[in-house]
Scaffold this motif. Sequence first.
Motif, PDB file in Angstrom:
ATOM      1  N   MET A   1      16.314 -23.543  37.595  1.00 14.37           N
ATOM      2  CA  MET A   1      17.227 -23.015  36.613  1.00 14.37           C
ATOM      3  C   MET A   1      18.526 -22.626  37.319  1.00 14.37           C
ATOM      4  O   MET A   1      18.513 -21.937  38.330  1.00 14.37           O
ATOM      5  CB  MET A   1      16.594 -21.793  35.942  1.00 14.37           C
ATOM      6  CG  MET A   1      17.559 -21.042  35.059  1.00 14.37           C
ATOM      7  SD  MET A   1      16.870 -19.674  34.104  1.00 14.37           S
ATOM      8  CE  MET A   1      16.065 -18.670  35.289  1.00 14.37           C
ATOM      9  N   THR A   2      19.630 -23.080  36.780  1.00 13.23           N
ATOM     10  CA  THR A   2      20.940 -22.741  37.323  1.00 13.23           C
ATOM     11  C   THR A   2      21.684 -21.895  36.302  1.00 13.23           C
ATOM     12  O   THR A   2      21.747 -22.259  35.127  1.00 13.23           O
ATOM     13  CB  THR A   2      21.758 -24.016  37.620  1.00 13.23           C
ATOM     14  OG1 THR A   2      21.018 -24.831  38.521  1.00 13.23           O
ATOM     15  CG2 THR A   2      23.097 -23.661  38.225  1.00 13.23           C
ATOM     16  N   LEU A   3      22.228 -20.774  36.753  1.00 18.99           N
ATOM     17  CA  LEU A   3      22.982 -19.887  35.871  1.00 18.99           C
ATOM     18  C   LEU A   3      24.419 -19.778  36.352  1.00 18.99           C
ATOM     19  O   LEU A   3      24.685 -19.808  37.555  1.00 18.99           O
ATOM     20  CB  LEU A   3      22.362 -18.485  35.854  1.00 18.99           C
ATOM     21  CG  LEU A   3      20.944 -18.350  35.318  1.00 18.99           C
ATOM     22  CD1 LEU A   3      20.461 -16.922  35.497  1.00 18.99           C
ATOM     23  CD2 LEU A   3      20.883 -18.747  33.857  1.00 18.99           C
ATOM     24  N   MET A   4      25.328 -19.630  35.429  1.00 14.55           N
ATOM     25  CA  MET A   4      26.716 -19.364  35.771  1.00 14.55           C
ATOM     26  C   MET A   4      26.803 -17.908  36.249  1.00 14.55           C
ATOM     27  O   MET A   4      25.893 -17.109  35.974  1.00 14.55           O
ATOM     28  CB  MET A   4      27.616 -19.609  34.556  1.00 14.55           C
ATOM     29  CG  MET A   4      27.619 -21.061  34.095  1.00 14.55           C
ATOM     30  SD  MET A   4      28.132 -22.224  35.374  1.00 14.55           S
ATOM     31  CE  MET A   4      29.853 -21.834  35.537  1.00 14.55           C
ATOM     32  N   PRO A   5      27.882 -17.534  36.960  1.00 18.53           N
ATOM     33  CA  PRO A   5      27.969 -16.176  37.510  1.00 18.53           C
ATOM     34  C   PRO A   5      27.767 -15.065  36.476  1.00 18.53           C
ATOM     35  O   PRO A   5      27.053 -14.097  36.745  1.00 18.53           O
ATOM     36  CB  PRO A   5      29.372 -16.131  38.112  1.00 18.53           C
ATOM     37  CG  PRO A   5      29.650 -17.555  38.477  1.00 18.53           C
ATOM     38  CD  PRO A   5      28.999 -18.372  37.393  1.00 18.53           C
ATOM     39  N   LYS A   6      28.354 -15.201  35.303  1.00 15.02           N
ATOM     40  CA  LYS A   6      28.225 -14.149  34.288  1.00 15.02           C
ATOM     41  C   LYS A   6      26.769 -13.979  33.868  1.00 15.02           C
ATOM     42  O   LYS A   6      26.266 -12.862  33.770  1.00 15.02           O
ATOM     43  CB  LYS A   6      29.105 -14.492  33.079  1.00 15.02           C
ATOM     44  CG  LYS A   6      29.100 -13.423  32.010  1.00 15.02           C
ATOM     45  CD  LYS A   6      30.047 -13.797  30.878  1.00 15.02           C
ATOM     46  CE  LYS A   6      30.067 -12.757  29.786  1.00 15.02           C
ATOM     47  NZ  LYS A   6      30.978 -13.131  28.695  1.00 15.02           N
ATOM     48  N   GLU A   7      26.080 -15.091  33.634  1.00 22.82           N
ATOM     49  CA  GLU A   7      24.679 -15.029  33.232  1.00 22.82           C
ATOM     50  C   GLU A   7      23.813 -14.513  34.375  1.00 22.82           C
ATOM     51  O   GLU A   7      22.844 -13.782  34.164  1.00 22.82           O
ATOM     52  CB  GLU A   7      24.187 -16.398  32.749  1.00 22.82           C
ATOM     53  CG  GLU A   7      24.718 -16.788  31.384  1.00 22.82           C
ATOM     54  CD  GLU A   7      26.175 -17.213  31.390  1.00 22.82           C
ATOM     55  OE1 GLU A   7      26.649 -17.738  32.422  1.00 22.82           O
ATOM     56  OE2 GLU A   7      26.848 -17.008  30.366  1.00 22.82           O
ATOM     57  N   SER A   8      24.150 -14.895  35.612  1.00 26.03           N
ATOM     58  CA  SER A   8      23.406 -14.398  36.772  1.00 26.03           C
ATOM     59  C   SER A   8      23.528 -12.881  36.871  1.00 26.03           C
ATOM     60  O   SER A   8      22.538 -12.184  37.107  1.00 26.03           O
ATOM     61  CB  SER A   8      23.938 -15.028  38.061  1.00 26.03           C
ATOM     62  OG  SER A   8      23.708 -16.402  38.079  1.00 26.03           O
ATOM     63  N   ALA A   9      24.738 -12.380  36.695  1.00 28.34           N
ATOM     64  CA  ALA A   9      24.959 -10.928  36.759  1.00 28.34           C
ATOM     65  C   ALA A   9      24.173 -10.200  35.672  1.00 28.34           C
ATOM     66  O   ALA A   9      23.587  -9.138  35.922  1.00 28.34           O
ATOM     67  CB  ALA A   9      26.444 -10.613  36.634  1.00 28.34           C
ATOM     68  N   LYS A  10      24.136 -10.764  34.468  1.00 23.67           N
ATOM     69  CA  LYS A  10      23.369 -10.147  33.382  1.00 23.67           C
ATOM     70  C   LYS A  10      21.883 -10.097  33.732  1.00 23.67           C
ATOM     71  O   LYS A  10      21.213  -9.092  33.511  1.00 23.67           O
ATOM     72  CB  LYS A  10      23.573 -10.919  32.076  1.00 23.67           C
ATOM     73  CG  LYS A  10      24.899 -10.669  31.423  1.00 23.67           C
ATOM     74  CD  LYS A  10      25.013 -11.460  30.125  1.00 23.67           C
ATOM     75  CE  LYS A  10      26.365 -11.252  29.488  1.00 23.67           C
ATOM     76  NZ  LYS A  10      26.511 -12.041  28.249  1.00 23.67           N
ATOM     77  N   MET A  11      21.358 -11.200  34.277  1.00 22.88           N
ATOM     78  CA  MET A  11      19.947 -11.245  34.630  1.00 22.88           C
ATOM     79  C   MET A  11      19.629 -10.247  35.741  1.00 22.88           C
ATOM     80  O   MET A  11      18.634  -9.523  35.680  1.00 22.88           O
ATOM     81  CB  MET A  11      19.542 -12.647  35.067  1.00 22.88           C
ATOM     82  CG  MET A  11      18.044 -12.764  35.320  1.00 22.88           C
ATOM     83  SD  MET A  11      17.526 -14.414  35.761  1.00 22.88           S
ATOM     84  CE  MET A  11      17.957 -14.439  37.490  1.00 22.88           C
ATOM     85  N   ILE A  12      20.480 -10.173  36.754  1.00 22.93           N
ATOM     86  CA  ILE A  12      20.276  -9.230  37.857  1.00 22.93           C
ATOM     87  C   ILE A  12      20.317  -7.800  37.331  1.00 22.93           C
ATOM     88  O   ILE A  12      19.464  -6.974  37.667  1.00 22.93           O
ATOM     89  CB  ILE A  12      21.316  -9.454  38.972  1.00 22.93           C
ATOM     90  CG1 ILE A  12      21.065 -10.788  39.659  1.00 22.93           C
ATOM     91  CG2 ILE A  12      21.291  -8.298  39.982  1.00 22.93           C
ATOM     92  CD1 ILE A  12      22.189 -11.261  40.545  1.00 22.93           C
ATOM     93  N   ASP A  13      21.293  -7.506  36.488  1.00 23.90           N
ATOM     94  CA  ASP A  13      21.420  -6.163  35.919  1.00 23.90           C
ATOM     95  C   ASP A  13      20.180  -5.808  35.095  1.00 23.90           C
ATOM     96  O   ASP A  13      19.667  -4.704  35.172  1.00 23.90           O
ATOM     97  CB  ASP A  13      22.683  -6.087  35.056  1.00 23.90           C
ATOM     98  CG  ASP A  13      22.945  -4.685  34.543  1.00 23.90           C
ATOM     99  OD1 ASP A  13      22.783  -3.716  35.315  1.00 23.90           O
ATOM    100  OD2 ASP A  13      23.320  -4.560  33.362  1.00 23.90           O
TER     101      ASP A  13
END
Length: 106
Positions: A1-13
């Motif tokens: 699964m590849t996420l864009m930076p914004k989506e990655s930040a949401k998932m990490i948060d």
Amino acid sequence: MTLMPKESAKMIDFCSKNVSVEEEGIKNLAYMIFKALNDHKISVNNFSQCEFHPSFEDPKAVDWIFVLDTLNYSFWNKTNCPKWTVNGHTGYFALCAAIKRAINVS
């Protein structure tokens, strides 16, 4: 699964126990960047023309970016404390200079 930076930040948060995103800090940073761009104090060209960045034709550019992104996480220092410097540069550009120096030595 590849996420864009914004989506990655949401998932990490969402998933992290020890990391949080400060919405007010993001807004303040976005405003500072917008103002500096609008006042012509910074430019996208400042970064793409950096003497330390590899050429897009360099076959090892991807390796360089990987190392840089692995290390490029924080340059915050306490107020009035000396900054880490490499060849007269601080922060991100000092990191770039250190990586370039390490590559040239090897």
